[in-house]
Design a protein around this motif. Structure first.
Motif, PDB file in Angstrom:
ATOM      1  N   MET A   1       0.823  -1.187   0.000  1.00 37.93           N
ATOM      2  CA  MET A   1       0.000   0.000   0.000  1.00 37.93           C
ATOM      3  C   MET A   1       0.872   1.257   0.000  1.00 37.93           C
ATOM      4  SD  MET A   1      -3.182   0.900   0.014  1.00 37.93           S
ATOM      5  CE  MET A   1      -4.559   1.447   0.900  1.00 37.93           C
ATOM      6  N   ALA A   2       1.918   1.280   0.788  1.00 35.33           N
ATOM      7  CA  ALA A   2       2.796   2.441   0.845  1.00 35.33           C
ATOM      8  C   ALA A   2       3.467   2.669  -0.510  1.00 35.33           C
ATOM      9  CB  ALA A   2       3.856   2.263   1.921  1.00 35.33           C
ATOM     10  N   LYS A   3       3.836   1.574  -1.183  1.00 34.46           N
ATOM     11  CA  LYS A   3       4.458   1.684  -2.506  1.00 34.46           C
ATOM     12  C   LYS A   3       3.479   2.311  -3.498  1.00 34.46           C
ATOM     13  CE  LYS A   3       6.860  -1.010  -5.994  1.00 34.46           C
ATOM     14  NZ  LYS A   3       7.309  -2.335  -6.397  1.00 34.46           N
ATOM     15  N   ARG A   4       2.215   1.904  -3.417  1.00 36.17           N
ATOM     16  CA  ARG A   4       1.191   2.444  -4.311  1.00 36.17           C
ATOM     17  C   ARG A   4       0.995   3.936  -4.073  1.00 36.17           C
ATOM     18  NH1 ARG A   4      -4.930   2.139  -3.996  1.00 36.17           N
ATOM     19  NH2 ARG A   4      -5.539   2.773  -6.063  1.00 36.17           N
ATOM     20  N   ARG A   5       0.926   4.345  -2.824  1.00 39.09           N
ATOM     21  CA  ARG A   5       0.734   5.762  -2.507  1.00 39.09           C
ATOM     22  C   ARG A   5       1.889   6.613  -3.001  1.00 39.09           C
ATOM     23  NH1 ARG A   5      -1.938   5.627   3.479  1.00 39.09           N
ATOM     24  NH2 ARG A   5      -3.977   4.955   2.772  1.00 39.09           N
ATOM     25  N   SER A   6       3.085   6.099  -2.937  1.00 39.22           N
ATOM     26  CA  SER A   6       4.232   6.873  -3.403  1.00 39.22           C
ATOM     27  C   SER A   6       4.248   6.996  -4.922  1.00 39.22           C
ATOM     28  CB  SER A   6       5.544   6.245  -2.911  1.00 39.22           C
ATOM     29  OG  SER A   6       5.731   4.980  -3.512  1.00 39.22           O
ATOM     30  N   ALA A   7       3.582   6.076  -5.617  1.00 38.75           N
ATOM     31  CA  ALA A   7       3.537   6.115  -7.078  1.00 38.75           C
ATOM     32  C   ALA A   7       2.443   7.045  -7.600  1.00 38.75           C
ATOM     33  CB  ALA A   7       3.321   4.710  -7.635  1.00 38.75           C
ATOM     34  N   VAL A   8       1.484   7.406  -6.755  1.00 36.68           N
ATOM     35  CA  VAL A   8       0.380   8.265  -7.177  1.00 36.68           C
ATOM     36  C   VAL A   8       0.840   9.716  -7.164  1.00 36.68           C
ATOM     37  CG1 VAL A   8      -1.958   9.048  -6.606  1.00 36.68           C
ATOM     38  CG2 VAL A   8      -1.335   6.653  -6.295  1.00 36.68           C
ATOM     39  N   ARG A   9       0.595  10.375  -8.283  1.00 33.61           N
ATOM     40  CA  ARG A   9       0.981  11.786  -8.358  1.00 33.61           C
ATOM     41  C   ARG A   9       0.074  12.638  -7.474  1.00 33.61           C
ATOM     42  NH1 ARG A   9       0.692  13.712 -14.242  1.00 33.61           N
ATOM     43  NH2 ARG A   9      -1.283  12.661 -14.067  1.00 33.61           N
ATOM     44  N   PRO A  10       0.588  13.685  -6.876  1.00 35.11           N
ATOM     45  CA  PRO A  10      -0.257  14.561  -6.061  1.00 35.11           C
ATOM     46  C   PRO A  10      -1.275  15.284  -6.952  1.00 35.11           C
ATOM     47  CG  PRO A  10       1.976  15.437  -6.216  1.00 35.11           C
ATOM     48  CD  PRO A  10       1.970  14.108  -6.898  1.00 35.11           C
ATOM     49  N   MET A  11      -2.402  15.628  -6.374  1.00 33.91           N
ATOM     50  CA  MET A  11      -3.446  16.330  -7.122  1.00 33.91           C
ATOM     51  C   MET A  11      -3.024  17.761  -7.390  1.00 33.91           C
ATOM     52  SD  MET A  11      -7.082  15.447  -5.434  1.00 33.91           S
ATOM     53  CE  MET A  11      -6.772  14.712  -3.849  1.00 33.91           C
ATOM     54  N   ASN A  12      -3.392  18.250  -8.573  1.00 34.70           N
ATOM     55  CA  ASN A  12      -3.176  19.675  -8.811  1.00 34.70           C
ATOM     56  C   ASN A  12      -4.337  20.443  -8.186  1.00 34.70           C
ATOM     57  OD1 ASN A  12      -5.379  19.844 -10.653  1.00 34.70           O
ATOM     58  ND2 ASN A  12      -4.068  19.217 -12.353  1.00 34.70           N
ATOM     59  N   SER A  13      -4.277  21.747  -8.182  1.00 30.90           N
ATOM     60  CA  SER A  13      -5.286  22.552  -7.474  1.00 30.90           C
ATOM     61  C   SER A  13      -6.671  22.407  -8.103  1.00 30.90           C
ATOM     62  CB  SER A  13      -4.868  24.016  -7.434  1.00 30.90           C
ATOM     63  OG  SER A  13      -4.730  24.520  -8.744  1.00 30.90           O
ATOM     64  N   ARG A  14      -6.744  22.251  -9.423  1.00 30.04           N
ATOM     65  CA  ARG A  14      -8.033  22.092 -10.089  1.00 30.04           C
ATOM     66  C   ARG A  14      -8.718  20.797  -9.641  1.00 30.04           C
ATOM     67  NH1 ARG A  14     -10.068  19.347 -14.270  1.00 30.04           N
ATOM     68  NH2 ARG A  14      -8.048  18.454 -14.784  1.00 30.04           N
ATOM     69  N   ILE A  15      -7.952  19.699  -9.641  1.00 26.05           N
ATOM     70  CA  ILE A  15      -8.487  18.400  -9.225  1.00 26.05           C
ATOM     71  C   ILE A  15      -8.867  18.436  -7.744  1.00 26.05           C
ATOM     72  CG2 ILE A  15      -7.984  15.940  -8.958  1.00 26.05           C
ATOM     73  CD1 ILE A  15      -8.190  16.676 -11.848  1.00 26.05           C
ATOM     74  N   ALA A  16      -8.028  19.043  -6.935  1.00 25.05           N
ATOM     75  CA  ALA A  16      -8.310  19.125  -5.499  1.00 25.05           C
ATOM     76  C   ALA A  16      -9.609  19.896  -5.248  1.00 25.05           C
ATOM     77  CB  ALA A  16      -7.147  19.792  -4.775  1.00 25.05           C
ATOM     78  N   LYS A  17      -9.831  20.984  -5.990  1.00 25.04           N
ATOM     79  CA  LYS A  17     -11.056  21.779  -5.838  1.00 25.04           C
ATOM     80  C   LYS A  17     -12.286  20.959  -6.258  1.00 25.04           C
ATOM     81  CE  LYS A  17     -13.164  26.099  -7.394  1.00 25.04           C
ATOM     82  NZ  LYS A  17     -14.174  25.783  -8.376  1.00 25.04           N
ATOM     83  N   LEU A  18     -12.209  20.278  -7.400  1.00 24.88           N
ATOM     84  CA  LEU A  18     -13.334  19.456  -7.862  1.00 24.88           C
ATOM     85  C   LEU A  18     -13.627  18.327  -6.883  1.00 24.88           C
ATOM     86  CD1 LEU A  18     -12.533  19.229 -11.677  1.00 24.88           C
ATOM     87  CD2 LEU A  18     -14.439  20.449 -10.616  1.00 24.88           C
TER      88      LEU A  18
END
Length: 122
Positions: free
Chosen positions: A1-18
């Motif tokens: 699970m930790a490996k998967r989380r590190s592979a996920v790109r952080p959300m940009n501000s547009r995605i975070a707002k939506l």
């Protein structure tokens, strides 16, 4: 699970707002589709037509009149409900009368909102 989380790109501000708008929105039952389909059949426009033609005419009527909300920041739009977390009913596929909403497992307020829409003539 930790490996998967590190592979996920952080959300940009547009995605975070939506995401925040969607997660923070209250779940509601949208009666728009049911209202439009009911309106079509009550109009008598399909009287005397075969059932497949009636359904096609109802779908055309629906597509010409249904709202298509486009929220700020969306790149892909489509129709599910009239807003985030709004769930439509599909009267052309299954019927839900006011008694049916009493048995649904929505929180009281959501079931009540759906019942009110149907009691008004849907």
């Amino acid at each position: 699970m930790a490996k998967r989380r590190s592979a996920v790109r952080p959300m940009n501000s547009r995605i975070a707002k939506l995401r925040e708008e969607s997660v923070g929105a209250e779940v509601k039952i949208s009666s728009e589709r049911a209202r439009l389909v009911t309106e079509f059949y009550k109009s008598g426009m399909a009287d005397g037509k075969s059932e497949p033609v009636r359904r096609a005419m109802a779908f055309k009527y629906l597509m010409e009149r249904v709202s298509l909300p486009i929220e700020d920041g969306q790149l892909i739009v489509g129709l599910r409900g009239t807003g985030p977390q709004e769930v439509p009913t599909y009267p052309e596929i299954c019927t839900h009368g006011p008694r049916r909403f009493k048995g649904l497992r929505y929180k009281g307020k959501h079931a009540l909102q759906g019942r009110r829409g149907y009691q008004k003539g849907i």
